[in-house]
Design a protein around this motif. Sequence first.
Motif, short mmCIF file in Angstrom:
data_model
loop_
_atom_site.label_atom_id
_atom_site.label_comp_id
_atom_site.label_asym_id
_atom_site.label_seq_id
_atom_site.Cartn_x
_atom_site.Cartn_y
_atom_site.Cartn_z
N GLY A 79 0.83 -1.20 0.00
CA GLY A 79 0.00 0.00 0.00
C GLY A 79 0.87 1.25 0.00
O GLY A 79 1.92 1.30 -0.64
N GLY A 80 0.46 2.24 0.74
CA GLY A 80 1.18 3.51 0.81
C GLY A 80 2.59 3.41 1.35
O GLY A 80 3.42 4.29 1.09
N PHE A 81 2.91 2.34 2.09
CA PHE A 81 4.27 2.17 2.61
C PHE A 81 5.27 1.91 1.50
O PHE A 81 6.48 2.05 1.69
N THR A 82 4.79 1.56 0.32
CA THR A 82 5.66 1.38 -0.85
C THR A 82 6.53 2.60 -1.06
O THR A 82 7.72 2.49 -1.35
N HIS A 83 5.93 3.76 -0.89
CA HIS A 83 6.54 5.03 -1.28
C HIS A 83 7.18 5.76 -0.10
O HIS A 83 7.78 6.81 -0.30
N THR A 84 7.06 5.19 1.11
CA THR A 84 7.50 5.93 2.29
C THR A 84 8.37 5.17 3.27
O THR A 84 9.06 5.79 4.07
N SER A 85 8.35 3.84 3.23
CA SER A 85 8.93 3.10 4.34
C SER A 85 10.29 2.48 4.05
O SER A 85 10.40 1.38 3.49
N VAL A 86 11.32 3.17 4.50
CA VAL A 86 12.67 2.61 4.47
C VAL A 86 12.76 1.47 5.48
O VAL A 86 13.43 0.46 5.24
N ALA A 87 12.04 1.58 6.59
CA ALA A 87 12.07 0.54 7.62
C ALA A 87 11.51 -0.79 7.10
O ALA A 87 12.08 -1.86 7.35
N LEU A 88 10.42 -0.75 6.36
CA LEU A 88 9.86 -1.96 5.78
C LEU A 88 10.82 -2.53 4.73
O LEU A 88 11.04 -3.74 4.66
N ARG A 89 11.43 -1.68 3.95
CA ARG A 89 12.42 -2.10 2.97
C ARG A 89 13.58 -2.81 3.65
O ARG A 89 14.04 -3.86 3.19
N ASP A 90 14.07 -2.25 4.75
CA ASP A 90 15.19 -2.86 5.46
C ASP A 90 14.82 -4.24 6.01
O ASP A 90 15.64 -5.16 5.98
N ALA A 91 13.60 -4.40 6.49
CA ALA A 91 13.15 -5.70 6.98
C ALA A 91 13.07 -6.69 5.81
O ALA A 91 13.51 -7.84 5.92
N LEU A 92 12.52 -6.26 4.69
CA LEU A 92 12.38 -7.14 3.53
C LEU A 92 13.71 -7.51 2.90
O LEU A 92 13.83 -8.54 2.23
N ALA A 93 14.75 -6.71 3.14
CA ALA A 93 16.07 -7.04 2.60
C ALA A 93 16.55 -8.39 3.12
O ALA A 93 17.22 -9.13 2.39
N GLU A 94 16.20 -8.73 4.34
CA GLU A 94 16.59 -10.03 4.89
C GLU A 94 15.86 -11.16 4.16
O GLU A 94 16.45 -12.21 3.88
N VAL A 95 14.59 -10.97 3.84
CA VAL A 95 13.84 -11.96 3.07
C VAL A 95 14.39 -12.04 1.65
O VAL A 95 14.49 -13.12 1.06
N ALA A 96 14.78 -10.89 1.10
CA ALA A 96 15.32 -10.84 -0.26
C ALA A 96 16.58 -11.69 -0.37
O ALA A 96 16.84 -12.28 -1.42
N ASP A 97 17.35 -11.76 0.71
CA ASP A 97 18.57 -12.57 0.72
C ASP A 97 18.27 -14.05 0.87
O ASP A 97 19.17 -14.87 0.72
N GLY A 98 17.04 -14.39 1.19
CA GLY A 98 16.62 -15.78 1.35
C GLY A 98 15.68 -16.18 0.24
O GLY A 98 15.99 -16.04 -0.94
N PRO A 99 14.48 -16.61 0.62
CA PRO A 99 13.52 -17.08 -0.39
C PRO A 99 12.98 -15.97 -1.29
O PRO A 99 12.47 -16.23 -2.36
#
Length: 146
Positions: A79-99
Amino acid sequence: MPAVRTVLVLNGPNLNRLGKRQPEIYGSTTLADIENSVTELGAGLGLEVICRQSNHEGELIEWVHEAADNGWAVVINPGGFTHTSVALRDALAEVADGPGFVEVHISNVHAREPFRQHSYLSPIARGVIAGLGVVGYEYALRFFAP
């Protein structure tokens, strides 16, 4: 990429209002409809699908951490966090390194307001599906099928 057994389908702010909020943009399908559809599809693909929605950034981040800890793939409409959330991006970076994760948007965010055309998540996502309506969730789920 190893076979994924569990996929966490996350929906961010205001997606609990699907079917009511701006149907001319998002259609009449409800979040419950989407969750039922992806759960059923997942079972047919041999996947366990866990669906969650929150209007709160911190709760989404906690769920992403849970996915990272358990080796789950993620399908996310932030949703709107797409355009605003560096924190969510940082959390997803760990998933990006996995599955990995796939970013989904019901509308074509690139054909809308300029602020919607930037995503903090897209550069680290395995894929981005935008503008195909709710079927985008199903395409994202199929990506992770064994």
